[in-house]
Scaffold this active site. Structure first.
Site, PDB file in Angstrom:
ATOM      1  N   ASP A 160       1.184  -0.888  -0.159  1.00 42.77           N
ATOM      2  CA  ASP A 160      -0.161  -0.029  -0.141  1.00 42.77           C
ATOM      3  C   ASP A 160       1.054   1.411  -0.230  1.00 42.77           C
ATOM      4  OD1 ASP A 160       0.495   0.170   2.280  1.00 42.77           O
ATOM      5  OD2 ASP A 160      -0.939   0.981   3.176  1.00 42.77           O
ATOM      6  N   ASN A 409       7.970  -9.741   4.075  1.00 41.27           N
ATOM      7  CA  ASN A 409       6.100  -9.559   4.696  1.00 41.27           C
ATOM      8  C   ASN A 409       5.259 -10.074   4.049  1.00 41.27           C
ATOM      9  OD1 ASN A 409       5.260  -8.037   6.374  1.00 41.27           O
ATOM     10  ND2 ASN A 409       4.236  -6.571   4.868  1.00 41.27           N
ATOM     11  N   GLU A 410       4.336 -10.992   4.904  1.00 37.21           N
ATOM     12  CA  GLU A 410       3.004 -11.037   4.074  1.00 37.21           C
ATOM     13  C   GLU A 410       3.141 -11.592   2.889  1.00 37.21           C
ATOM     14  OE1 GLU A 410       0.159  -8.225   4.251  1.00 37.21           O
ATOM     15  OE2 GLU A 410       0.225  -8.246   6.452  1.00 37.21           O
ATOM     16  N   ASN A 463       1.120 -10.085  11.950  1.00 40.63           N
ATOM     17  CA  ASN A 463       0.526  -9.480  10.955  1.00 40.63           C
ATOM     18  C   ASN A 463      -1.624  -9.247  11.430  1.00 40.63           C
ATOM     19  OD1 ASN A 463       2.257  -8.648  10.701  1.00 40.63           O
ATOM     20  ND2 ASN A 463       2.485  -7.811   8.667  1.00 40.63           N
ATOM     21  N   TYR A 465      -4.982  -8.041  11.476  1.00 38.44           N
ATOM     22  CA  TYR A 465      -6.188  -6.548  12.370  1.00 38.44           C
ATOM     23  C   TYR A 465      -7.733  -6.829  12.061  1.00 38.44           C
ATOM     24  CZ  TYR A 465      -2.352  -4.205   9.896  1.00 38.44           C
ATOM     25  OH  TYR A 465      -1.176  -3.961   9.664  1.00 38.44           O
ATOM     26  N   TYR A 469      -9.881  -4.446   9.940  1.00 43.06           N
ATOM     27  CA  TYR A 469     -10.184  -5.132   8.372  1.00 43.06           C
ATOM     28  C   TYR A 469     -11.096  -6.723   8.671  1.00 43.06           C
ATOM     29  CZ  TYR A 469      -6.372  -2.658   6.015  1.00 43.06           C
ATOM     30  OH  TYR A 469      -5.555  -1.769   5.549  1.00 43.06           O
ATOM     31  N   GLU A 501       2.337  -6.616  13.631  1.00 45.00           N
ATOM     32  CA  GLU A 501       1.662  -5.485  12.918  1.00 45.00           C
ATOM     33  C   GLU A 501      -0.086  -5.313  13.525  1.00 45.00           C
ATOM     34  OE1 GLU A 501       0.708  -4.974   8.582  1.00 45.00           O
ATOM     35  OE2 GLU A 501       2.868  -4.730   8.085  1.00 45.00           O
ATOM     36  N   TRP A 546       0.667  -0.933  14.321  1.00 46.64           N
ATOM     37  CA  TRP A 546       1.285  -0.275  12.445  1.00 46.64           C
ATOM     38  C   TRP A 546       0.284   0.541  13.009  1.00 46.64           C
ATOM     39  CZ3 TRP A 546       4.564  -1.367   9.624  1.00 46.64           C
ATOM     40  CH2 TRP A 546       4.154  -0.520   8.149  1.00 46.64           C
ATOM     41  N   LYS A 565      -2.921   4.806  10.144  1.00 44.13           N
ATOM     42  CA  LYS A 565      -3.127   4.395  11.474  1.00 44.13           C
ATOM     43  C   LYS A 565      -2.055   4.283  12.116  1.00 44.13           C
ATOM     44  CE  LYS A 565      -4.511  -0.157   9.446  1.00 44.13           C
ATOM     45  NZ  LYS A 565      -4.795   0.512   7.540  1.00 44.13           N
TER      46      LYS A 565
END
Ligand code: GCB
Length: 605
Positions: A160, A409-410, A463, A465, A469, A501, A546, A565
Site C-alpha cells: 500500500d 512481509n506478508e 500481522n 487486524y 479489516y 502489525e 502498525w 494507522k
C-alpha cells in the site's frame, strides 16, 4: 560491506545537494552524453516524486536522470577512487562523462562503483545517474507495469505504501588505499564477566593485519594480529536494549611498520537466541515494544533526514518503545547507527513486500493467479530476493541493534510453491548469518492451519487486524477471533510469537463516545483489546503497532491522504493512542508488558 568513512588512510567527499534532473521522455535518447537539457533540479537525498507539481513526473514509469559535476580531490593520485550510492531506488545506471561505468538493481541497499581507471585526481567529471522506480518480476519488491486504457504505462504493485523513487540517500566520492581492508565481520559473545569478539578481516592483498579494541573512553582493552581471531574483554560492558554500550574495533593493514589502511567499526557485545518460546537478548527474555515504521516524509518521500531521525527516536523513547521493524525494506544506515548508539532494538526487514497475489483478491484472499508462478514471483524474483538478502546482511551484519532478520512481509505463505520459494532463501540467510533468528510477517489469511513455511523460521510474527479489516468496529468479536488465532499458533509451533502489525486507521480530531472506526477513542480501545489478549499468552514476545506515523499510499487505494494507522500524524503529532501506549510501555498503568515486576512509578526520564 564497509561504509565510506574518513580514517587516517581514507577520505570522502559528500555529493548531496541539488542536481540537474529530467525524466526520460523529455530529453535526448542518450542524455548523459552532454549537459542535461532541463529546467528542473532535484534535491539529493530525496525521492523525486513529490518535489515537483507535475503529475507526469510524480507517477513517471521509466528512467529519470540526475546529473552534477564532480571534482576529484587533487591529492588522490595514488588512491583507488570509489563512488558510493547509499541507495538508488530501484535501479541505477551510472555514467562518467559519456561512458556507462556501472549498474545496480535493488532500491534499498548501497553499491560502489570503482572509478579509478576513468577519472583523475584534481580533474572534474560529469556524473549522470539514471534511476528507475519500475517494479517487475525481476525486482524486490515485485510489481508489474500495465498499459492503461489511454495507452499510458502504469506501475502496479501489491503493497500500500507509495512507490517513492530516486536518490533518497547520500552519494559519496571516496578514496581507499590501493592495498586495503575490504570487509570486517564481528560476532560477539560473553561468559560471565568476560566478553569475546570474534573478528574476521578481509583484505585486497595478503598483508599483516592488526586489530585493537577500545572501550567507550578510548582505552585499548584487547589487541590481536591476523585476519581472524578472538578478542577477550575482561569486565565487559554489554550492549543492552535501552542501555547501549559500544566498543570500537580498529583494523589496520601493515607493511614494514607502515599502516597501509585503517578502518574502525563499532562493536556492541551482546547475544541473541531463541529458547523454546522465549526471545533472549544476553540470555534474558526480551519483550519487544514498538512499531512498524516507514521511511516516509512530506516532500522528501523516502529521503533520509537527520532531523526526523533524531525526533523519531525521541518519540520512541517518549512512548517507551524499545524496538521497531524496518518495514518494509532496509532503512538508511544512519538509522541503524543511531539505534546502535541509543539501545533501540531492530528487526531488519528485506524489501520483499507484496509477494502475495491473494491481497488482490481482497478479504477473500483468493489469488487471481498463483503468486509463486513465472507470471509473478518466479525464479527471477527469487534470484533478486537472494541477491537482496546478500546485500542486506553484508551491510547490516555488524549492527548490535539488529537482532533478527525479517525475510519478507506478508508473503503468500499459504500458497503452493511457498516452501520451494523460501527454503533456499532461508538457507542462504542462515549461511550468511548463523547468529540471528529469522522471521517473516504473516498475512491475515495465512493461518495456523494453512501456512506452509513457518517450520523454516524461528519466530512467528503475526500481522493481524481484528477489529479493523475483520470484525470492523466490533471489538467483542475481534477479541474472540484474535484469541483463537494466537492459540492456534501457540499449539502448532511452540515458538515465540510477536504481533508485528496491529492497528486501526484514525483521523486525528474525530471523536465518539461509541466505538466508531476512525475515531481517536477507537484506536485506543482497539489497542487495549489487543493488549488484553497478548497478556494472556506467556508465549508472546512482543507487540509492534502498525504504524509509528501516518504515511503516503499509492494512488489506486481508497484511502484519505494515505494510511492513517499512525499513532503519530505524518508530521509527528501524537494521537490519543500515542498517550495510551506511553502509559502501557512505560509501565505507568501498573505493569510493563513482558515484565513480572511492578509499576515504574515515574516513567519520565
Ligand atoms: C498490512 C501491511 C502493511 C499495510 C497494512 C495496512 O498488512 O503489511 O504494509 O500498510 O496492512 O494498513 O493495511
Amino acid at each position: 560491506m564497509l561504509k565510506p568513512k574518513s580514517t587516517p588512510t581514507r577520505e570522502l567527499v559528500n555529493l548531496d545537494g541539488v542536481w540537474r534532473f529530467a525524466i526520460d521522455t523529455r530529453v535526448d535518447p542518450e542524455p548523459w552524453k552532454g549537459l542535461l537539457t532541463t529546467p528542473l533540479e532535484a534535491a539529493v537525498p530525496a525521492s523525486y516524486n513529490d518535489l515537483f507539481t507535475d503529475a507526469e513526473i510524480r507517477d513517471h514509469v521509466g528512467w529519470v536522470y540526475y546529473q552534477r559535476p564532480v571534482r576529484v580531490p587533487r591529492g588522490w593520485g595514488d588512491e583507488r577512487i570509489l563512488l558510493r550510492f547509499d541507495a538508488a531506488t530501484h535501479a541505477a545506471r551510472v555514467y562518467v562523462n559519456d561512458a556507462l561505468v556501472g549498474e545496480h538493481i535493488g532500491g534499498y541497499t548501497p553499491f560502489d562503483i570503482d572509478l579509478t581507471d576513468v577519472v583523475s585526481a584534481g580533474e572534474e567529471f560529469r556524473l549522470t545517474v539514471a534511476v528507475s522506480g519500475d517494479l517487475s518480476n525481476e525486482t524486490i519488491p515485485p510489481g508489474k507495469i500495465e498499459v492503461g486504457i489511454d495507452g499510458r504505462r502504469k506501475q502496479v504493485y501489491f503493497h500500500d505504501f507509495y512507490n517513492y523513487a530516486g536518490l533518497a540517500r547520500s552519494v559519496w566520492l571516496y578514496s581507499v588505499p590501493l592495498t586495503r581492508i575490504t570487509d570486517i565481520t564481528v560476532v560477539t559473545d560473553f561468559d560471565g564477566s568476560t566478553g569475546t569478539v570474534d573478528y574476521k578481516v578481509a583484505t585486497s592483498w595478503e598483508r599483516e593485519v592488526r586489530v585493537r579494541l577500545a572501550d567507550a573512553s578510548g582505552t585499548v582493552v584487547a589487541e590481536a594480529s591476523g585476519t581472524t581471531g578472538t578478542l577477550e574483554i575482561p569486565d565487559v560492558t554489554l550492549w543492552r536494549p535501552g542501555a547501549a554500550y559500544l566498543y570500537e574495533l580498529t583494523a589496520e593493514m601493515v607493511e614494514a611498520g607502515v599502516v597501509l589502511d585503517s578502518y574502525p567499526v563499532s562493536v556492541g557485545v551482546r547475544t541473541v537466541a531463541v529458547r523454546g518460546h522465549e526471545f533472549l537478548i544476553n540470555g534474558e527474555p526480551f519483550y519487544f515494544t514498538g512499531f512498524g515504521k516507514h521511511e516516509d516524509l512530506a516532500i522528501r518521500g523516502k529521503g533520509h533526514d537527520n532531523a526526523f531521525l533524531v525526533h523519531d527516536f525521541q518519540l520512541l523513547e517518549w512512548t517507551g518503545a524499545n524496538s521497531f521493524r524496518t518495514s518494509h525494506y532496509p532503512y538508511a544506515e544512519e538509522v541503524l547507527d543511531f539505534a546502535d548508539r541509543h539501545g533501540i532494538v531492530v528487526i531488519d526487514e528485506t524489501a520483499a513486500v507484496g509477494l502475495n497475489m491473494g491481497v488482490v483478491g481482497g478479504m477473500s484472499g483468493t489469488p487471481p493467479f498463483p503468486t509463486f508462478s513465472e507470471q509473478y514471483a518466479g525464479a527471477a524474483t527469487q534470484a533478486a530476493h537472494a541477491q537482496h538478502i546478500r546485500e542486506l546482511i553484508a551491510r547490516d551484519k555488524n549492527h548490535p541493534s539488529v537482532v533478527m532478520w525479517s525475510i519478507a512481509n506478508e508473503p503468500a505463505s499459504n500458497e503452493e510453491g511457498a516452501l520451494e520459494y523460501f527454503t533456499p532463501l532461508v538457507a542462504l540467510a542462515r549461511e550468511l548469518d548463523p547468529t540471528r533468528p529469522l522471521t517473516y510477517s504473516l498475512v491475515m489469511f495465512a493461518t495456523f492451519q494453512n501456512d506452509l513455511i513457518i517450520d523454516l523460521f524461528d519466530v512467528v510474527s503475526m500481522n493481524r487486524y481484528y477489529g479493523w479489516y475483520v470484525a470492523t468496529g466490533d471489538l467483542k468479536s475481534a477479541e474472540l477471533y484474535l484469541q483463537g488465532d494466537i492459540q492456534g499458533w501457540v499449539d502448532r509451533t511452540g515458538k515465540p510469537i510477536l504481533m508485528s502489525e496491529y492497528g486501526a486507521d484514525t483521523q486525528p480530531g474525530v471523536h465518539s463516545v461509541w466505538d466508531q472506526v476512525w475515531t481517536e477513542e477507537y484506536q485506543v480501545h482497539y489497542l487495549e483489546m489487543n493488549h488484553r489478549v497478548f497478556d494472556r499468552f506467556p508465549q508472546f514476545v512482543g507487540e509492534q503497532v502498525w504504524n509509528f506515523a501516518d504515511f503516503a499510499t499509492t494512488n489506486g487505494l481508497h484511502r484519505v491522504e494515505g494510511n492513517k494507522k499512525g499513532v503519530f500524524t505524518r508530521d509527528r503529532k501524537p494521537k490519543a493512542a500515542a498517550w495510551a501506549l506511553r502509559k502501557r510501555w512505560r509501565g505507568l498503568d501498573g505493569r510493563k508488558p513482558g515484565s513480572e515486576g511492578t509499576a515504574e512509578t515515574d516513567g519520565q526520564k
